[in-house]
Design a protein around this motif. Structure first.
Motif, PDB file in Angstrom:
ATOM      1  N   SER A 154       3.734   7.334   3.057  1.00 21.48           N
ATOM      2  CA  SER A 154       4.031   5.992   3.505  1.00 21.48           C
ATOM      3  C   SER A 154       4.044   4.693   2.676  1.00 21.48           C
ATOM      4  CB  SER A 154       2.833   5.855   4.232  1.00 21.48           C
ATOM      5  OG  SER A 154       1.890   5.701   4.191  1.00 21.48           O
ATOM      6  N   THR A 159       0.926  -1.100   0.146  1.00 21.39           N
ATOM      7  CA  THR A 159      -0.041  -0.062   0.134  1.00 21.39           C
ATOM      8  C   THR A 159       1.063   0.954  -0.396  1.00 21.39           C
ATOM      9  OG1 THR A 159      -1.439  -1.214   1.397  1.00 21.39           O
ATOM     10  CG2 THR A 159      -2.018   1.322   1.582  1.00 21.39           C
ATOM     11  N   THR A 206       1.534  -6.471   9.286  1.00 26.10           N
ATOM     12  CA  THR A 206       2.180  -5.656   8.300  1.00 26.10           C
ATOM     13  C   THR A 206       3.422  -4.803   8.909  1.00 26.10           C
ATOM     14  OG1 THR A 206      -0.263  -5.187   7.872  1.00 26.10           O
ATOM     15  CG2 THR A 206       1.201  -2.831   7.264  1.00 26.10           C
ATOM     16  N   GLU A 207       4.440  -4.396   7.728  1.00 26.71           N
ATOM     17  CA  GLU A 207       5.479  -3.387   7.452  1.00 26.71           C
ATOM     18  C   GLU A 207       5.626  -2.153   6.666  1.00 26.71           C
ATOM     19  OE1 GLU A 207      10.347  -4.190   7.139  1.00 26.71           O
ATOM     20  OE2 GLU A 207       9.118  -5.753   6.422  1.00 26.71           O
ATOM     21  N   THR A 208       5.332  -1.306   7.828  1.00 27.58           N
ATOM     22  CA  THR A 208       5.876   0.205   7.523  1.00 27.58           C
ATOM     23  C   THR A 208       7.456   0.150   6.415  1.00 27.58           C
ATOM     24  OG1 THR A 208       4.539   1.145   8.315  1.00 27.58           O
ATOM     25  CG2 THR A 208       5.632   2.876   7.334  1.00 27.58           C
ATOM     26  N   GLN A 262       2.897   0.635   2.986  1.00 27.83           N
ATOM     27  CA  GLN A 262       3.434  -0.205   3.417  1.00 27.83           C
ATOM     28  C   GLN A 262       2.799  -2.230   3.073  1.00 27.83           C
ATOM     29  OE1 GLN A 262      -0.278   0.054   5.744  1.00 27.83           O
ATOM     30  NE2 GLN A 262       0.818   1.078   7.570  1.00 27.83           N
ATOM     31  N   ARG A 263       4.208  -2.949   3.745  1.00 32.13           N
ATOM     32  CA  ARG A 263       4.602  -4.156   2.581  1.00 32.13           C
ATOM     33  C   ARG A 263       4.028  -5.734   3.582  1.00 32.13           C
ATOM     34  NH1 ARG A 263      10.088  -6.513   2.217  1.00 32.13           N
ATOM     35  NH2 ARG A 263       9.414  -6.959   4.040  1.00 32.13           N
ATOM     36  N   HIS A 264       2.353  -5.975   2.828  1.00 29.59           N
ATOM     37  CA  HIS A 264       2.004  -6.986   3.709  1.00 29.59           C
ATOM     38  C   HIS A 264       1.986  -8.679   3.298  1.00 29.59           C
ATOM     39  CE1 HIS A 264      -0.563  -3.450   4.149  1.00 29.59           C
ATOM     40  NE2 HIS A 264      -0.707  -3.458   2.646  1.00 29.59           N
TER      41      HIS A 264
END
Length: 237
Positions: free
Chosen positions: A147, A140, A157-159, A149-151
């Motif tokens: 920003s 996202t 979820t990681e920023t 984010q990786r899912h």
């Protein structure tokens, strides 16, 4: 406010020449002659751009460039590397450490000023007026809030912490998942007509982005190399 430029150059005459040129053009300049001191000055000053000589006492320009990119700075400065060594291998090595542009001595004062202006204009481009969010299965990207984010399956979820250039590159890829982008097209999208230098800068930025978004950068799942073309983003690896 005037853009801040740090000149890291051990030859006093060259440093003074560059400083005089840039201050005449409206930049705020500071100078540093030693590689070891340069890292402390950069952390304290947080410059917008660093003009970095390759051959320096203490730490050389390649080592300084690499360390700048590893530091957590409020500003991720653009780096313009100066060198008297024009061989292609030096150019490749310089850009692979994270330099944004490369200028060989002796250089034209007008070209130096033009390249500094071009690099700084990259960060001064206006933001998009309408909020934009790119959503894929695993990422996202919120353009308005800068920003990412990786899912990933089975993980929280990681920023992700991306520099401005890395963010723009990922935004470009996610705007058209599956599209193959040439280096020239990526340069046009990221920097437009302001770009000066070698298109290998794109390879450097892609390598840096892969380190942050891929599980294994050596075997990328998302940013794929398209032989003879450039790169593309795989939405469903």
């Amino acid at each position: 406010m005037k853009p801040t430029v740090l000149i890291v150059e051990d030859e006093r005459e060259i440093a003074q020449l560059v400083q005089n040129m840039l201050e005449t053009e409206g930049f705020a300049c500071n100078t540093c002659r030693d590689g070891s001191d340069a890292l402390r000055v950069i952390e304290a000053l947080q410059p917008d751009l660093v003009i970095l000589d390759l051959m320096l006492p203490g730490l050389d320009g390649l080592e300084i460039c690499s360390r700048i990119r590893q530091q957590s700075l409020n500003k991720d400065p653009y780096i313009l590397m100066l060198t008297a060594r024009a061989e292609e291998i030096d150019r490749i090595i310089g850009l692979s450490t994270g330099a944004d542009d490369y200028l060989t001595k002796p250089f034209s004062p007008r070209e130096l000023v033009a390249r500094v202006r071009a690099l700084l204009r990259r960060s001064l481009r206006g933001e998009q007026s309408d909020p934009v969010i790119y959503q894929t299965k695993y990422f996202t990207v919120d353009v308005d809030h800068h920003s990412v984010q990786r899912h990933l399956p089975g993980q929280d979820t990681e920023t992700l912490d991306l520099t401005s250039l890395e963010f723009k590159l990922l935004q470009t890829f996610l705007s058209h998942p599956g599209r193959a982008w040439s280096r020239t097209q990526l340069i046009d999208n990221l920097w437009g007509n302001d770009f000066f230098g070698d298109d290998r800068v794109v390879d450097t930025q892609v390598a840096r982005l892969r380190k942050k978004i891929e599980v294994n950068p050596a075997q990328p799942q998302f940013i794929k190399t398209v032989q003879g073309v450039g790169y593309k983003f795989e939405n469903e690896p």
